[in-house]
Design an enzyme around this catalytic site. Structure first.
Site, mmCIF file in Angstrom:
data_model
loop_
_atom_site.group_PDB
_atom_site.id
_atom_site.type_symbol
_atom_site.label_atom_id
_atom_site.label_comp_id
_atom_site.label_asym_id
_atom_site.label_seq_id
_atom_site.Cartn_x
_atom_site.Cartn_y
_atom_site.Cartn_z
ATOM 1 N N HIS A 108 -19.391 -63.985 30.286
ATOM 2 C CA HIS A 108 -18.656 -63.422 28.970
ATOM 3 C C HIS A 108 -18.892 -64.680 27.791
ATOM 4 C CE1 HIS A 108 -17.335 -59.675 30.290
ATOM 5 N NE2 HIS A 108 -16.694 -60.387 31.135
ATOM 6 N N ASP A 158 -21.785 -57.972 37.651
ATOM 7 C CA ASP A 158 -20.389 -57.578 37.306
ATOM 8 C C ASP A 158 -20.083 -56.427 36.849
ATOM 9 O OD1 ASP A 158 -17.657 -59.912 36.952
ATOM 10 O OD2 ASP A 158 -18.058 -58.298 35.432
ATOM 11 N N HIS A 165 -18.030 -55.770 34.291
ATOM 12 C CA HIS A 165 -18.209 -55.828 32.967
ATOM 13 C C HIS A 165 -19.388 -56.465 32.390
ATOM 14 C CE1 HIS A 165 -14.025 -56.909 34.415
ATOM 15 N NE2 HIS A 165 -13.712 -56.044 33.464
ATOM 16 N N ASP A 174 -16.029 -57.320 41.175
ATOM 17 C CA ASP A 174 -15.151 -56.144 40.479
ATOM 18 C C ASP A 174 -15.530 -54.962 40.314
ATOM 19 O OD1 ASP A 174 -16.819 -57.136 38.548
ATOM 20 O OD2 ASP A 174 -15.132 -58.083 37.358
HETATM 21 N N1 Q9C Z 1 -5.406 -56.700 31.976
HETATM 22 C C1 Q9C Z 1 -14.890 -61.242 34.272
HETATM 23 O O1 Q9C Z 1 -14.763 -60.455 35.108
HETATM 24 N N2 Q9C Z 1 -9.446 -57.888 30.103
HETATM 25 N N3 Q9C Z 1 -14.030 -61.241 33.324
HETATM 26 C C2 Q9C Z 1 -8.793 -57.418 31.331
HETATM 27 C C3 Q9C Z 1 -6.806 -56.558 32.014
HETATM 28 C C4 Q9C Z 1 -10.681 -59.139 30.573
HETATM 29 C C5 Q9C Z 1 -13.256 -59.901 33.020
HETATM 30 C C6 Q9C Z 1 -7.591 -56.702 30.847
HETATM 31 C C7 Q9C Z 1 -11.589 -58.849 31.587
HETATM 32 C C8 Q9C Z 1 -12.404 -60.100 31.708
HETATM 33 C C9 Q9C Z 1 -15.638 -62.502 34.519
HETATM 34 ZN ZN ZN Z 2 -15.902 -58.742 35.289
#
Ligand code: Q9C
Ligand code: ZN
Length: 353
Positions: free
Chosen positions: A169, A205, A207, A294
């Site tokens: 990110h 991933d 995301h 994830d």
């Molecule tokens: N409470 C990676 O997987 N927002 N980053 C999550 C959950 C951020 C994920 C909210 C997610 C970032 C590297």
């Molecule tokens: Zn992620």
């Protein structure tokens, strides 16, 4: 497969992240990496190494994908945070004000002297706490990515940069999504600089890999592909749509494959085939895989339905590209299962080679 692990990773250990108006415990915790190490202990894939890249070389590699003022900000962020107020030494740094870049005339060309405002200039969310050891941990992690790329440049079929915080990110001059330095981009650029004419990044991933996409968006020599939760409903929301195809000389060199929340392995696997076809058509000579786990059905913050055994097939399919491959460790927040899932993927790859 050599595994370059980050011995300083635990120096980055956020306490809380902002989520929907509350502070909640961080998902991106040191135990994630320890579970991968434990899984590698029972199923070794190769030697575990702690890379020691000379400072100047590491800095040069980071500066190939990140802007100098941003690296300078990260290097001094903790000291500046504590200098604002000595009581800050007890709390992680998080931003609470943002300039709405490119909208309504807010200035992003003037770096504010106020450090809380600087946090807002360089971060795109309030979920990525920065603490005393963040810079040391992130920098050592970039060293793992660079060491993995150098190993592959030296002829290895694959290498794994086992590090946290994650990276995909993080953009040219910003952090967010638990990421500070874009390890996958650093590896991809190192592969380019080491002589690979065309490098592909295939981000698995959950995301969207917004940072990696942005870093290479106008580049014809690096293909970026990402399979991820549809940004209409999923983080990072503001990038990752299918119509983002690259810009200028890089037109056609970005491919986004957004999938709806709830997607299971059959549909995900079909997207992976599309991604691998794009990598083959591009004529990549090396591959970087930002490896997020994830996509797992048990992940607490994500929405795909992959199961542990599916990762063996993912690794096997990735090996089918037949390219020298660097893996970086990204997301995966079902902490107790992340080691099994990561090693399943890597073992599927290694056994198929
Ligand atoms: N409470 C990676 O997987 N927002 N980053 C999550 C959950 C951020 C994920 C909210 C997610 C970032 C590297
Ligand atoms: Zn992620």
């Amino acid at each position: 497969m050599k595994i370059f692990h980050n011995p300083l990773h635990a120096q980055h250990a956020g306490r809380q992240e902002m989520f929907r108006g509350r502070m909640v415990p961080c998902h991106e915790v040191p135990a994630r990496l320890d579970f991968v190490l434990a899984a590698l202990q029972s199923r070794p894939l190769g030697p575990l190494l702690a890379p020691a890249i000379p400072d100047a070389e590491l800095h040069a590699a980071m500066a190939r994908v990140h802007r100098a003022p941003y690296l300078d900000f990260l290097a001094h962020a903790w000291d500046a945070w504590v200098a604002m107020d000595q009581a800050n030494a007890e709390r992680d740094a998080l931003p609470s004000v943002w300039p709405l870049p490119s909208r309504h005339g807010f200035r992003t060309d003037v770096v504010p002297r106020n450090f809380a405002a600087q946090l807002g200039l360089y971060a795109f969310d309030a979920g990525t706490p920065l603490m005393a050891g963040t810079w040391a941990a992130a920098r050592a992690g970039a060293g793992c990515a660079l060491a993995a790329a150098k190993d592959v440049l030296g002829g290895a079929r694959s290498a794994f940069a086992l590090s946290r915080p994650p990276g995909h990110h993080a953009g040219p001059d910003y952090f967010g999504g638990y990421c500070f330095l874009n390890n996958a981009a650093i590896a991809a650029q190192a592969l380019r600089d080491g002589g690979h004419p065309r490098v592909a990044v295939l981000d698995v991933d959950y995301h969207h890999g917004n940072g990696t996409q942005t870093i290479f968006y106008a580049r014809p020599d690096v293909l970026t592909v990402s399979i991820h939760g549809d940004p209409a409903t999923e983080y990072p929301f503001f990038l990752g749509h299918a119509d983002e195809r690259g810009a200028e000389a890089g037109e056609g060199c970005n491919l986004n494959l957004p999938l709806p929340r709830g997607t299971g392995f059959a549909a995900w696997r079909a997207a992976l085939d599309q991604a691998l076809n794009a990598v083959a058509r591009f004529g990549a000579t090396a591959l970087v895989v930002p490896m997020g786990l994830d996509t797992f059905a048990g992940d607490p913050i994500s929405g795909f339905q992959l199961h542990s055994t599916d990762y063996l097939a993912v690794g096997q399919a990735l090996a089918g590209a037949g390219l020298p491959t660097v893996f970086t460790f990204e997301g995966g927040y079902a902490v107790a299962e992340v080691g099994t899932n990561a090693v399943n993927l890597l073992e599927g790859f290694a056994q198929a080679v």
